[in-house]
Design an enzyme around this catalytic site. Structure first.
Site, PDB file in Angstrom:
ATOM      1  N   ARG A  27     -29.419  14.733  39.809  1.00  0.00           N
ATOM      2  CA  ARG A  27     -29.331  15.471  38.544  1.00  0.00           C
ATOM      3  C   ARG A  27     -30.264  14.900  37.479  1.00  0.00           C
ATOM      4  NH1 ARG A  27     -24.685  18.534  38.627  1.00  0.00           N
ATOM      5  NH2 ARG A  27     -24.759  18.761  36.376  1.00  0.00           N
ATOM      6  N   ASN A 100     -23.441  15.537  29.420  1.00  0.00           N
ATOM      7  CA  ASN A 100     -24.395  16.369  30.139  1.00  0.00           C
ATOM      8  C   ASN A 100     -24.435  17.715  29.434  1.00  0.00           C
ATOM      9  OD1 ASN A 100     -25.887  17.793  32.063  1.00  0.00           O
ATOM     10  ND2 ASN A 100     -24.086  18.199  33.325  1.00  0.00           N
ATOM     11  N   GLY A 101     -25.616  18.120  28.977  1.00  0.00           N
ATOM     12  CA  GLY A 101     -25.728  19.395  28.265  1.00  0.00           C
ATOM     13  C   GLY A 101     -26.595  19.202  27.036  1.00  0.00           C
ATOM     14  N   GLU A 489     -44.486  19.217  44.574  1.00  0.00           N
ATOM     15  CA  GLU A 489     -43.284  18.520  44.101  1.00  0.00           C
ATOM     16  C   GLU A 489     -43.201  17.094  44.600  1.00  0.00           C
ATOM     17  OE1 GLU A 489     -40.130  21.341  45.475  1.00  0.00           O
ATOM     18  OE2 GLU A 489     -39.354  21.024  43.470  1.00  0.00           O
ATOM     19  N   LYS A 605     -32.831  17.977  40.341  1.00  0.00           N
ATOM     20  CA  LYS A 605     -32.497  19.041  41.286  1.00  0.00           C
ATOM     21  C   LYS A 605     -31.938  20.269  40.576  1.00  0.00           C
ATOM     22  CE  LYS A 605     -30.755  19.938  45.808  1.00  0.00           C
ATOM     23  NZ  LYS A 605     -32.091  20.396  46.252  1.00  0.00           N
TER      24      LYS A 605
END
Ligand code: AGP
Length: 610
Positions: A27, A100-101, A489, A605
């Site tokens: 993440r 998170n956010g 990537e 991801k």
């Protein structure tokens, strides 16, 4: 993005937090940190860089703590420095917050709090929450968090630890995921189940707007207005092996090799002797193109968009109505016609990608029916859609999507057949023949994986190249785009995908004797035209790597510098088969270049910011 973890129980918290953070690194991995209560006092450790840096730093200390929270970050507001790493503290250093956010109104809140005397130490939006909770704290940290989040606009999943309330972690969510877990030695909070797999036997998915307290013995869950709710606890069913490398050097290698099973599982529950079943979409079958849907959009980002594009090519033939794949981040800003006769398929591995969610909301606001095609169960996208179809690829840990992509390709092809049948575009007696190639597909994927040695030889030859071109026509064009994306990537080589026929309109200027050009040449569609494009590359001294299901053809043998043979298969399944060598090429080139294959630089991801 970012990953959150928390633990309260009887075990040492630090190893559990660090292990959980490592599993959440998909993440984001710009910086990491933890806050624990050590002998009742708040102790915070933070580092720029990956979790292993943090673990190395903490390794030197012995920490006696059974409660703590942690965070791994993908920077949005503020550079990925130690000072911007979470947890963030209030003025007194007694309240720690991981988040998170994005708090969209953080500037206004920060100004107000600074004017009231709060001292800020970072550039993050998250630190505002720590001070806001401090401002509302009258001795009940749960009440303070509830009041603070009622003022916060935007998205958040947060965990809060208070020195004055050491027995519990307070959590809240809106827009970002949060899972509570119960294990033998205590309770957990995390962004995603893999973080606590093996340690928690039961989980609870916190719903939108809920606030909860997490104690060693269990949870209490409250609505936004403070009304207590019955916790909906369910057993963990994910196999812990799915988050181990299983003998492979990288998750990406393992996931590439899992494709026969990932695609097989996705197909298995759909096909039966004389048809394709998507019972969860029963309502779509009633809407014939005349009376029902007038158009279809497939919205998605990145690799999922390439799956959507492939479906566009296949579905426009199957359904006989306008089908368009649209990049989700563009969908909301365009005046694309959307009305109740519009069907939108939102394709996403995670079901959390904010661009795809926003596109879905725009489609729903216009009256469209939205179907989510997702790999993660219980995602935000699923909740916001009229129905969800799952790909059964299993957990994908590598940041570069591989097995979820081919599972999406297979699911979308079958969904196209299902809709075509339901809308009378395919006769019932023709279905068995249409489905047959899917039954053979897992074995054919395994055959292509068997070509890995040949791909390694190519990688050894070309891993120092600075550019690559990928060319294809028709439904393989999105696969060329995906081949270029994979290479970019994880190997950081500049690569472009083009429709082979478009090369002469510009990109041909790039070709010289140093340019490897990967051409996907299927005899199933426009083969001779693709051969002409290969001639054009060779005439300019470019190096042709042909991937083809016509490997014995004299012309392609003569013109290509290298050939990778693909089993001859029906057109509807070839996008899956042509994908495999491109994934292997990207993987082996990246390994030879020594990059961080599973966690490439700058990426996360799941992208939960616009
Ligand atoms: C794939 O290799 C990428 N990491 C990325 O393009 C990804 O496919 C994209 O962000 C969409 O993610 P989603 O499928 O979870 O929505």
């Amino acid at each position: 993005m970012c990953g959150i973890i928390g633990y309260v129980g009887t075990e040492a918290a630090v190893p559990l937090l660090l292990a959980g953070l490592q599993r959440l690194e998909y993440r984001g991995y710009d910086s990491a940190g933890i806050a624990v209560l050590e002998n009742g006092k708040m102790a915070v450790f933070r580092r720029a860089g990956k979790v292993e840096e943090l673990a190395r730093e903490i390794g030197r200390e012995t920490i006696d703590a059974c409660v703590g929270i942690g965070h791994t970050r993908w920077a949005t507001h503020g550079a990925p420095t130690e000072e911007n790493a979470h947890p963030h503290l209030d003025c007194n250093g007694k309240i720690a917050v991981v988040h998170n956010g994005i708090i969209e109104n953080f500037r206004a809140l920060k100004e107000r709090l600074a004017a009231a005397g709060h001292v800020f130490r970072s550039q993050t939006d998250t630190e505002t929450l720590a001070h806001l909770i401090e401002e509302h704290n009258r001795g009940d940290i749960l009440a303070a968090v509830r009041l603070a989040v009622s003022e916060a606009e935007g998205a958040y999943a947060l965990a809060v630890l208070s020195e004055d309330d050491p027995e519990r972690i307070i959590v809240a969510r809106k827009g970002s995921p949060l899972v509570l877990g119960k294990g033998k030695t205590g309770s957990f909070v995390c962004s995603d189940i893999p973080a606590i797999l093996g340690n928690a036997s039961d989980v609870l998915f916190l719903a939108e707007g809920e606030v909860a307290e997490v104690r060693s013995t269990g949870f209490r869950v409250f609505s936004r207005d403070g009304e207590e709710r019955e916790p909906k606890i369910r057993p963990v069913t994910i196999d812990p092996f799915s988050i181990q490398k299983g003998g492979y050097k990288h998750f990406m290698a393992k996931e590439i090799h899992e494709q026969p099973r990932a695609v097989g599982e996705t197909i298995r529950e759909r096909i039966h002797p004389d048809g394709v079943g998507f019972p969860e979409l029963g309502f779509l079958g009633d809407q014939s193109t005349e009376a029902g849907f007038a158009r279809v959009y497939l919205v998605a980002c990145g690799t999922a968009y390439h799956a959507a594009m492939t479906a566009e090519y296949q579905w426009e033939t199957l359904l006989g109505l306008p089908v368009q794949a649209v990049i989700a981040s563009e969908f909301r800003h365009r005046d694309i016609p959307v009305d109740p006769r519009t069907l939108v398929i939102a394709v996403s591995q995670s079901g959390e990608t904010i661009d795809t969610l926003v596109a879905t909301r725009r489609a729903k606001a216009g009256g469209a029916k939205v179907v989510a095609l997702v790999n993660t169960v219980n995602s935000a996208l699923e909740r916001e859609s009229d129905a969800a179809v799952y790909t059964r690829a299993g957990i994908e840990v590598g940041v570069a999507a591989t097995k979820t992509f081919t599972a999406q390709l297979a699911a979308l092809s079958l969904l196209g057949l299902c809709l075509a049948r339901a809308w009378g575009k395919i006769l019932p007696q023709d279905m068995a023949e249409r489905i047959a190639p899917f039954e053979l597909l897992p074995a054919r994927i395994a055959t292509v994986l068997g070509l890995e040695k040949q791909v390694v030889q190519l990688a050894e030859k070309f891993y120092t190249a600075s550019d690559f071109l990928f060319l294809a026509r028709g439904s393989l064009y999105p696969i060329a785009l995906e081949g270029a994306l994979k290479l970019k990537e994880i190997s950081y080589i500049h690569a472009e995908g083009y429709p082979a026929g478009e090369m002469k309109h510009g990109p041909i200027a790039l070709i010289d004797e140093r340019m490897p050009v990967v051409v996907l040449a299927t005899k199933r569609s426009a083969y001779n035209k693709t051969l002409s494009n290969i001639e054009e590359v060779r005439a300019r001294n470019g190096i042709v790597i042909a991937i083809t299901d016509h490997p014995d053809d004299e012309a392609i043998l003569r013109l290509s510098n290298h050939i990778i043979p693909i089993p001859d298969s029906e057109e509807i399944v070839i996008p899956v088969l042509y994908t495999i060598p491109l994934q292997l090429l990207a993987y082996h080139v990246a390994v030879l270049r020594g990059t961080d294959v599973d966690q490439p630089r700058n990426l996360a991801k799941t992208v939960t910011v616009e």
